[in-house]
Design a protein around this motif. Structure first.
Motif, PDB file in Angstrom:
ATOM      1  N   VAL A 150       0.848  -1.195   0.000  1.00 53.68           N
ATOM      2  CA  VAL A 150       0.000   0.000   0.000  1.00 53.68           C
ATOM      3  C   VAL A 150       0.880   1.241   0.000  1.00 53.68           C
ATOM      4  O   VAL A 150       1.937   1.276   0.632  1.00 53.68           O
ATOM      5  CB  VAL A 150      -0.907  -0.003   1.244  1.00 53.68           C
ATOM      6  CG1 VAL A 150      -1.630   1.324   1.412  1.00 53.68           C
ATOM      7  CG2 VAL A 150      -1.911  -1.142   1.164  1.00 53.68           C
ATOM      8  N   LEU A 151       0.457   2.268  -0.722  1.00 51.60           N
ATOM      9  CA  LEU A 151       1.125   3.564  -0.616  1.00 51.60           C
ATOM     10  C   LEU A 151       0.650   4.179   0.695  1.00 51.60           C
ATOM     11  O   LEU A 151      -0.442   4.729   0.777  1.00 51.60           O
ATOM     12  CB  LEU A 151       0.782   4.462  -1.799  1.00 51.60           C
ATOM     13  CG  LEU A 151       1.510   5.801  -1.807  1.00 51.60           C
ATOM     14  CD1 LEU A 151       2.990   5.608  -2.120  1.00 51.60           C
ATOM     15  CD2 LEU A 151       0.901   6.761  -2.801  1.00 51.60           C
ATOM     16  N   TYR A 152       1.466   4.083   1.733  1.00 50.42           N
ATOM     17  CA  TYR A 152       0.984   4.430   3.074  1.00 50.42           C
ATOM     18  C   TYR A 152       1.024   5.916   3.376  1.00 50.42           C
ATOM     19  O   TYR A 152       0.265   6.396   4.212  1.00 50.42           O
ATOM     20  CB  TYR A 152       1.742   3.658   4.150  1.00 50.42           C
ATOM     21  CG  TYR A 152       3.204   3.424   3.892  1.00 50.42           C
ATOM     22  CD1 TYR A 152       4.132   4.433   4.054  1.00 50.42           C
ATOM     23  CD2 TYR A 152       3.655   2.167   3.483  1.00 50.42           C
ATOM     24  CE1 TYR A 152       5.476   4.208   3.827  1.00 50.42           C
ATOM     25  CE2 TYR A 152       4.995   1.928   3.255  1.00 50.42           C
ATOM     26  CZ  TYR A 152       5.906   2.949   3.432  1.00 50.42           C
ATOM     27  OH  TYR A 152       7.237   2.731   3.197  1.00 50.42           O
ATOM     28  N   PHE A 166       1.899   2.255  10.317  1.00 47.78           N
ATOM     29  CA  PHE A 166       2.854   1.574   9.451  1.00 47.78           C
ATOM     30  C   PHE A 166       4.215   1.638  10.144  1.00 47.78           C
ATOM     31  O   PHE A 166       4.840   2.695  10.222  1.00 47.78           O
ATOM     32  CB  PHE A 166       2.890   2.205   8.055  1.00 47.78           C
ATOM     33  CG  PHE A 166       1.782   1.713   7.176  1.00 47.78           C
ATOM     34  CD1 PHE A 166       1.954   0.582   6.386  1.00 47.78           C
ATOM     35  CD2 PHE A 166       0.550   2.346   7.174  1.00 47.78           C
ATOM     36  CE1 PHE A 166       0.922   0.105   5.580  1.00 47.78           C
ATOM     37  CE2 PHE A 166      -0.491   1.881   6.381  1.00 47.78           C
ATOM     38  CZ  PHE A 166      -0.305   0.752   5.581  1.00 47.78           C
ATOM     39  N   HIS A 167       4.636   0.491  10.646  1.00 44.09           N
ATOM     40  CA  HIS A 167       5.832   0.424  11.481  1.00 44.09           C
ATOM     41  C   HIS A 167       7.003  -0.210  10.729  1.00 44.09           C
ATOM     42  O   HIS A 167       6.829  -0.796   9.650  1.00 44.09           O
ATOM     43  CB  HIS A 167       5.534  -0.366  12.758  1.00 44.09           C
ATOM     44  CG  HIS A 167       5.085  -1.785  12.506  1.00 44.09           C
ATOM     45  ND1 HIS A 167       5.965  -2.815  12.284  1.00 44.09           N
ATOM     46  CD2 HIS A 167       3.834  -2.325  12.421  1.00 44.09           C
ATOM     47  CE1 HIS A 167       5.301  -3.945  12.092  1.00 44.09           C
ATOM     48  NE2 HIS A 167       3.997  -3.670  12.158  1.00 44.09           N
ATOM     49  N   LEU A 168       8.175  -0.121  11.310  1.00 47.56           N
ATOM     50  CA  LEU A 168       9.350  -0.732  10.701  1.00 47.56           C
ATOM     51  C   LEU A 168       9.237  -2.247  10.703  1.00 47.56           C
ATOM     52  O   LEU A 168       8.711  -2.853  11.645  1.00 47.56           O
ATOM     53  CB  LEU A 168      10.618  -0.337  11.454  1.00 47.56           C
ATOM     54  CG  LEU A 168      11.039   1.132  11.436  1.00 47.56           C
ATOM     55  CD1 LEU A 168      12.360   1.284  12.181  1.00 47.56           C
ATOM     56  CD2 LEU A 168      11.158   1.665  10.014  1.00 47.56           C
ATOM     57  N   TYR A 171      -2.829   9.239  -3.795  1.00 46.77           N
ATOM     58  CA  TYR A 171      -2.773   7.781  -3.952  1.00 46.77           C
ATOM     59  C   TYR A 171      -2.728   7.064  -2.600  1.00 46.77           C
ATOM     60  O   TYR A 171      -2.747   5.835  -2.549  1.00 46.77           O
ATOM     61  CB  TYR A 171      -1.549   7.381  -4.766  1.00 46.77           C
ATOM     62  CG  TYR A 171      -1.625   7.713  -6.231  1.00 46.77           C
ATOM     63  CD1 TYR A 171      -2.309   6.890  -7.123  1.00 46.77           C
ATOM     64  CD2 TYR A 171      -1.016   8.851  -6.731  1.00 46.77           C
ATOM     65  CE1 TYR A 171      -2.383   7.201  -8.475  1.00 46.77           C
ATOM     66  CE2 TYR A 171      -1.072   9.168  -8.084  1.00 46.77           C
ATOM     67  CZ  TYR A 171      -1.760   8.338  -8.946  1.00 46.77           C
ATOM     68  OH  TYR A 171      -1.821   8.652 -10.284  1.00 46.77           O
ATOM     69  N   GLU A 172      -2.649   7.827  -1.519  1.00 47.17           N
ATOM     70  CA  GLU A 172      -2.512   7.255  -0.182  1.00 47.17           C
ATOM     71  C   GLU A 172      -3.597   6.217   0.084  1.00 47.17           C
ATOM     72  O   GLU A 172      -4.780   6.459  -0.133  1.00 47.17           O
ATOM     73  CB  GLU A 172      -2.597   8.376   0.836  1.00 47.17           C
ATOM     74  CG  GLU A 172      -2.289   7.984   2.261  1.00 47.17           C
ATOM     75  CD  GLU A 172      -2.316   9.195   3.171  1.00 47.17           C
ATOM     76  OE1 GLU A 172      -3.350   9.399   3.835  1.00 47.17           O
ATOM     77  OE2 GLU A 172      -1.318   9.944   3.197  1.00 47.17           O
ATOM     78  N   GLY A 173      -3.183   5.057   0.554  1.00 52.65           N
ATOM     79  CA  GLY A 173      -4.111   3.982   0.867  1.00 52.65           C
ATOM     80  C   GLY A 173      -4.376   3.034  -0.283  1.00 52.65           C
ATOM     81  O   GLY A 173      -5.014   1.991  -0.089  1.00 52.65           O
TER      82      GLY A 173
END
Length: 206
Positions: A18-20, A26-28, A89-91
């Motif tokens: 996903v383009l976060y 959204f973690h490492l 585009y996010e998500g």
């Protein structure tokens, strides 16, 4: 002569591709944590006089900053001006190819690549990031500042410093995961840029 080091966050756990963007949680990944550790080790080993650690509010940036702050015994300060760029585009799922990216269904979004039409204007990104960089350099004239941010804001800040146009091919940005783009200041002005990749030996999952 203070230096401000812009660190791109490490690899992110993103199994759905996903383009976060600015989305939360959204973690490492495990690989990303190793990258963050490599950055901290590099900064210590090179003997840099790090006096402040600042990070974007997003989780991946905060997590990348954690081992750096720990290594220097410093708190993490949060700076919203170095957050990821906004993007329409996010998500959405990332396109699997350039051909898919330029499909006719995307043409309206892509109508102005100079601004760009699909997200936060490059000029505004550069202005907010440079505002944060200058403030950091002025606040810590006798030491270095580490600022953990994101690829596009770091890249447009560099383009602005180098007096280059903002239009570019995203695939050709010199801003790898956990890389360090540093700006050295003299008399309140940035005079030199250097680039380092202390985590280049750690390969991101494909």
């Amino acid at each position: 002569m203070p230096t401000v080091h812009l660190v791109r966050h490490g690899h992110v756990h993103n199994p759905d591709a996903v383009l976060y963007g600015r989305l939360p949680n959204f973690h490492l990944s495990d690989t990303g944590r190793k990258m963050a550790d490599a950055v901290a080790e590099y900064l210590v080993d090179t003997g840099l006089p790090v006096a402040r650690v600042i990070a974007s509010p997003l989780q991946r940036a905060q997590e990348t900053a954690t081992p750096i702050a720990r290594a220097f015994g410093l708190p993490i300060e949060t700076e919203p001006r170095i957050i990821e760029a906004g993007n329409i585009y996010e998500g959405e799922t990332l396109p699997t190819s350039f051909k898919d990216f330029v499909h006719p269904r995307h043409w309206w979004r892509l109508r102005n690549p100079w601004r760009p039409s699909w997200g936060e204007p490059f000029k505004e990104q550069a202005e907010r990031v440079w505002s944060a960089i200058r403030d950091a350099a002025a606040a810590t004239p006798d030491g270095d500042t580490v600022m953990v941010s994101h690829q596009l804001p770091i890249w447009v800040a560099r383009l602005s410093f180098e007096k280059r146009g903002f239009l570019h091919d995203p695939r050709k940005r010199e801003c790898g995961l956990a890389s360090i783009t540093s700006f050295r200041f003299e008399d309140g002005e940035p005079v030199q840029m250097t680039y380092a990749t202390p985590a280049a030996h750690i390969k991101a999952p494909t």
